[in-house]
Write a protein that holds these residues in place. Structure first.
Motif, short mmCIF file in Angstrom:
data_model
loop_
_atom_site.label_atom_id
_atom_site.label_comp_id
_atom_site.label_asym_id
_atom_site.label_seq_id
_atom_site.Cartn_x
_atom_site.Cartn_y
_atom_site.Cartn_z
N UNK A 1 0.83 -1.20 0.00
CA UNK A 1 0.00 0.00 0.00
C UNK A 1 0.87 1.27 0.00
N UNK A 2 1.89 1.28 0.85
CA UNK A 2 2.75 2.46 0.96
C UNK A 2 3.45 2.75 -0.36
N UNK A 3 3.96 1.72 -0.99
CA UNK A 3 4.63 1.90 -2.28
C UNK A 3 3.65 2.46 -3.32
N UNK A 4 2.41 1.98 -3.28
CA UNK A 4 1.42 2.40 -4.26
C UNK A 4 1.01 3.86 -4.09
N UNK A 5 1.25 4.45 -2.91
CA UNK A 5 0.90 5.87 -2.74
C UNK A 5 1.68 6.75 -3.71
N UNK A 6 2.82 6.27 -4.19
CA UNK A 6 3.62 7.03 -5.15
C UNK A 6 3.17 6.78 -6.59
N UNK A 7 2.29 5.81 -6.78
CA UNK A 7 1.89 5.43 -8.13
C UNK A 7 0.50 5.92 -8.51
N UNK A 8 -0.45 5.89 -7.57
CA UNK A 8 -1.80 6.26 -7.93
C UNK A 8 -2.75 6.21 -6.75
N UNK A 9 -4.04 6.33 -7.06
CA UNK A 9 -5.11 6.29 -6.07
C UNK A 9 -5.78 4.92 -6.14
N UNK A 10 -5.83 4.23 -5.01
CA UNK A 10 -6.44 2.90 -4.98
C UNK A 10 -7.94 3.01 -5.21
N UNK A 11 -8.48 2.08 -6.00
CA UNK A 11 -9.90 2.09 -6.35
C UNK A 11 -10.59 0.85 -5.82
N UNK A 12 -11.88 0.95 -5.47
CA UNK A 12 -12.61 -0.20 -4.93
C UNK A 12 -12.77 -1.30 -5.98
N UNK A 13 -12.85 -2.56 -5.48
CA UNK A 13 -12.76 -3.71 -6.38
C UNK A 13 -13.98 -4.62 -6.34
N UNK A 14 -15.05 -4.24 -5.68
CA UNK A 14 -16.20 -5.15 -5.65
C UNK A 14 -17.28 -4.72 -4.70
N UNK A 15 -18.18 -5.62 -4.42
CA UNK A 15 -19.37 -5.32 -3.62
C UNK A 15 -19.00 -4.76 -2.25
N UNK A 16 -17.93 -5.27 -1.65
CA UNK A 16 -17.51 -4.79 -0.33
C UNK A 16 -16.72 -3.49 -0.41
N UNK A 17 -16.55 -2.94 -1.60
CA UNK A 17 -15.80 -1.69 -1.81
C UNK A 17 -14.38 -1.79 -1.28
N UNK B 1 -12.55 10.35 2.20
CA UNK B 1 -11.48 11.23 2.68
C UNK B 1 -10.12 10.75 2.17
N UNK B 2 -9.89 9.42 2.18
CA UNK B 2 -8.63 8.88 1.65
C UNK B 2 -8.44 9.29 0.20
N UNK B 3 -9.49 9.12 -0.60
CA UNK B 3 -9.36 9.40 -2.02
C UNK B 3 -9.03 10.87 -2.27
N UNK B 4 -9.67 11.75 -1.52
CA UNK B 4 -9.40 13.19 -1.68
C UNK B 4 -7.95 13.52 -1.34
N UNK B 5 -7.43 12.95 -0.24
CA UNK B 5 -6.04 13.20 0.16
C UNK B 5 -5.06 12.66 -0.87
N UNK B 6 -5.33 11.42 -1.31
CA UNK B 6 -4.41 10.78 -2.25
C UNK B 6 -4.39 11.53 -3.58
N UNK B 7 -5.57 11.94 -4.04
CA UNK B 7 -5.64 12.68 -5.31
C UNK B 7 -4.88 13.99 -5.21
N UNK B 8 -5.07 14.71 -4.11
CA UNK B 8 -4.38 15.99 -3.93
C UNK B 8 -2.87 15.80 -3.90
N UNK B 9 -2.41 14.79 -3.19
CA UNK B 9 -0.97 14.54 -3.07
C UNK B 9 -0.33 14.22 -4.42
N UNK B 10 -1.12 13.63 -5.34
CA UNK B 10 -0.61 13.25 -6.65
C UNK B 10 -0.94 14.27 -7.73
#
Length: 365
Positions: A98-114, A343-352
């Motif tokens: 997860x930490x490594x991926x913060x430099x690559x992009x914004x994680x997106x939900x993958x199914x019914x459980x989001x 809130x996570x998505x907003x922070x991650x998008x802003x950082x990138x």
């Protein structure tokens, strides 16, 4: 309409890949990952609170640049080999990924459980069911793309046998279809009905239209998820696919399975594979697991929306929710979007430096 060949480094045949797919980590790069994890753990921040500013890359920074270049402007995939997964617990490996991926992009939900990270292992799922997905089965999978810009897999345990990873270039397959059957190529640029596999959000229709091949601002993209088209045909409210549509989908699968277009690899423990879904499709052979639960095949999966990914055509808006470049898009929203995820998505998008596309948190009850 007449179509031209797609000219891109990602339009490869298997014999042309060579060793460009594999990046073996040096000792100092492995140590940089371990040091990165130590800093992230010491911060005490939960995963969803992390942004790239909390994750020092050190000597690993050039690897991230190589990865971006290869996925966006190169062959469209890369496997990092030698991530020191054996040094860490499963949960620490999860945090490292997860930490490594913060430099690559914004994680997106993958199914019914989001869920923003999936555990890929045989958990009793049924691939061919109407709501079936491949990641929780041991079945051989059709070639397909996942529903975001990039997909990442981090291998923690391998199967006793099988589970071979397979990739093919949709750009190269596009060019071959143009030579063989241009009428079928034209059909692939038209919409197909895709089922949402019973994982739609409350405000989403259970199925949507999307082309398999498309162009936007001169850039090629593909969205081929055969199992979702197939399962949609069991719904009464989904239009029946005509014979030409079936043949068009068949030719992609048939070409991807040939030695000419199929690139096979074995994912080893500690391998981290990254794939650009817009130019490649992937598959996996059936596998047989170990009897010991601790040894069963186990991978972690992330779907990422990445900065400066290619623009997409308007016909893909219902699938991705946004088609503009440098915009958070893609994923399967599911039913459990929370204020924390928003809130996570907003922070991650802003950082990138990306534009956010906020989810609406479902009302309780």
């Amino acid at each position: 309409m007449e179509y031209a060949p797609i000219k891109t480094t990602a339009a490869w045949e298997a014999r042309e890949v060579g060793d460009r797919w594999l990046r073996i980590l040096a000792a100092e790069e492995q140590d940089a990952l371990a040091a990165m994890l130590d800093v992230v753990k010491a911060s005490g921040k939960p995963m969803l609170a992390l942004t790239r500013h909390d994750v020092p890359l050190g000597a690993f920074a050039p690897v991230i640049r190589e990865l971006r270049d290869q996925l966006e402007d190169g062959i469209g995939f890369m496997t990092l080999r030698g991530v020191p997964s054996d040094r860490f617990s499963v949960e620490d490996n999860r945090l490292l990924f997860w930490a490594l991926a913060t430099h690559l992009g914004v994680a997106r939900p993958q199914g019914k459980a989001s869920q923003l990270m999936s555990d890929v292992r045989a958990d009793g799922g049924t691939y061919r069911a109407v709501g079936g997905r491949g990641y929780n089965t041991n079945a051989e999978l059709d070639y397909h793309a996942d529903g975001t810009d990039w997909v990442g897999l981090y291998c923690l345990q391998v199967a006793r046998s099988g589970g071979l990873s397979r990739l093919a270039s949709t750009a190269a397959i596009h060019n071959e279809i143009l030579k063989r059957e241009p009428a079928l190529l034209n059909r692939l640029y038209q919409p197909f009905p895709y089922n949402r596999q019973n994982e739609e959000a409350a405000d989403e229709a259970p199925w949507y239209w999307a082309p398999v091949f498309s162009l936007a601002e001169g850039q090629f993209a593909s969205r081929y998820i055969r199992n979702h088209v197939r399962s949609g045909q069991t719904r009464d409210d989904v239009p029946r696919l005509e014979p030409e549509g079936h043949r068009a989908l068949d030719i992609i699968q048939d070409l991807a399975e040939t030695d000419r277009f199929r690139f096979d690899m074995v994912l080893e423990r500690g391998d981290m594979q990254w794939v650009n879904n817009h130019v490649l499709i992937h598959s996996r052979t059936q596998f047989e697991d170990h009897d010991d639960p601790k040894l069963k095949r186990h991978l972690l999966r992330l779907w990422l929306s990445v900065p400066n990914a290619r623009p997409l055509c308007e016909g893909l808006r219902d699938a991705y929710k946004a088609v503009e470049t440098n915009t958070v898009r893609g994923g399967f929203q599911g039913l459990r979007i929370t204020a924390e995820i928003v809130a996570y998505q907003a922070r991650a998008a802003q950082a990138l430096g990306m534009r956010d596309t906020p989810y609406r948190v479902p009302a309780e009850g």
